[in-house]
Write a protein that holds these residues in place. Structure first.
Motif, short mmCIF file in Angstrom:
data_model
loop_
_atom_site.label_atom_id
_atom_site.label_comp_id
_atom_site.label_asym_id
_atom_site.label_seq_id
_atom_site.Cartn_x
_atom_site.Cartn_y
_atom_site.Cartn_z
N ASP A 140 56.23 66.22 -27.98
CA ASP A 140 55.33 66.48 -27.63
C ASP A 140 53.88 65.67 -28.21
O ASP A 140 53.25 65.19 -27.33
CB ASP A 140 54.91 67.97 -27.53
CG ASP A 140 55.78 68.65 -26.54
OD1 ASP A 140 56.49 68.22 -25.77
OD2 ASP A 140 55.96 70.11 -26.68
N ASN A 141 53.88 65.79 -29.53
CA ASN A 141 52.85 65.02 -30.04
C ASN A 141 52.91 63.56 -29.71
O ASN A 141 51.96 62.97 -29.28
CB ASN A 141 52.98 65.09 -31.55
CG ASN A 141 52.51 66.41 -32.23
OD1 ASN A 141 51.89 67.21 -31.65
ND2 ASN A 141 52.99 66.88 -33.44
N CYS A 142 54.00 63.05 -29.99
CA CYS A 142 54.26 61.60 -29.52
C CYS A 142 53.81 61.40 -28.10
O CYS A 142 53.17 60.30 -27.61
CB CYS A 142 55.79 61.16 -29.54
SG CYS A 142 56.27 59.55 -29.09
N LEU A 143 54.06 62.09 -27.10
CA LEU A 143 53.69 61.93 -25.87
C LEU A 143 52.28 62.04 -25.41
O LEU A 143 51.50 61.69 -24.27
CB LEU A 143 54.40 62.85 -24.85
CG LEU A 143 56.06 62.58 -24.70
CD1 LEU A 143 56.62 63.71 -24.12
CD2 LEU A 143 56.27 61.32 -23.98
N ARG A 144 51.55 62.59 -26.43
CA ARG A 144 49.96 62.45 -26.38
C ARG A 144 49.45 61.02 -26.35
O ARG A 144 48.44 60.72 -25.77
CB ARG A 144 49.29 63.30 -27.17
CG ARG A 144 49.71 64.59 -27.19
CD ARG A 144 48.69 65.70 -27.93
NE ARG A 144 48.36 65.16 -29.39
CZ ARG A 144 48.41 65.91 -30.40
NH1 ARG A 144 49.06 67.00 -30.52
NH2 ARG A 144 48.11 65.34 -31.69
N GLN A 145 50.27 59.99 -27.06
CA GLN A 145 49.77 58.77 -27.06
C GLN A 145 50.69 57.84 -26.13
O GLN A 145 50.33 56.98 -25.64
CB GLN A 145 49.84 58.24 -28.36
CG GLN A 145 48.74 58.60 -29.18
CD GLN A 145 47.42 58.64 -28.76
OE1 GLN A 145 47.09 57.53 -28.40
NE2 GLN A 145 46.38 59.58 -28.94
#
Length: 160
Positions: A140-145
């Motif tokens: 989920d963190n990754c998909l923020r960028q």
């Protein structure tokens, strides 16, 4: 060492060569399912990290940490050894001390993704739901960028 004059080379050149060697050995080890090559890759990344420091060469240090984590993850998967996976998570966590979302968003996302892949594999090997939860958070963190518009290929592979 691949044609590099080690007596004349600057330490950062030696470290860069070790890091590049580690990446090449990682690819060879992964493609051939060769644990010896993966061990050599890990040793090369450790050699780079003896020269690079978080304080003096933070971007090079964090790249070497991330690469070390990847080599450890592949060896852990190949050998079905959770110790390597735990070491890989520690290397990715170390990389994230420098690779921040604010300062290096795409590199941060890459390390988050690598951490997620390792946590997912550790969860599968240990049947630990906490590892799957940690993997989901990292993805989920990754998909923020790595958004669909900005990074469509990376977005798709992370979604997968």
């Amino acid at each position: 060492m691949l044609g590099l004059d080690t007596k004349r080379a600057r330490p950062t050149e030696l470290a860069a060569t070790q890091n590049n060697l580690g990446n090449a050995l990682l690819i060879l080890g992964e493609r051939a399912d060769d644990p010896a090559r993966l061990q050599e890759a890990i040793a090369a990344h450790h050699a780079a990290l003896k020269i690079y420091s978080e304080r003096d060469t933070p971007m090079n240090w964090t790249t070497a940490q991330n690469n070390l984590g990847n080599a450890l993850r592949f060896l852990g998967e190949l050998a079905s050894d959770v110790a390597y996976l735990r070491d890989a998570i520690a290397a990715h966590q170390a990389a994230l001390r420098v690779r921040t979302e604010r300062d290096t968003p795409l590199e941060w996302a890459s390390s988050q993704n690598n951490r997620g892949l390792t946590r997912r594999r550790l969860g599968a090997m240990t049947n630990d739901p906490d590892q799957f939860d940690a993997a989901a958070i990292a993805f989920d963190n990754c998909l923020r960028q790595q958004t669909r518009d900005a990074e469509p290929f990376n977005w798709a592979t992370t979604q997968w």
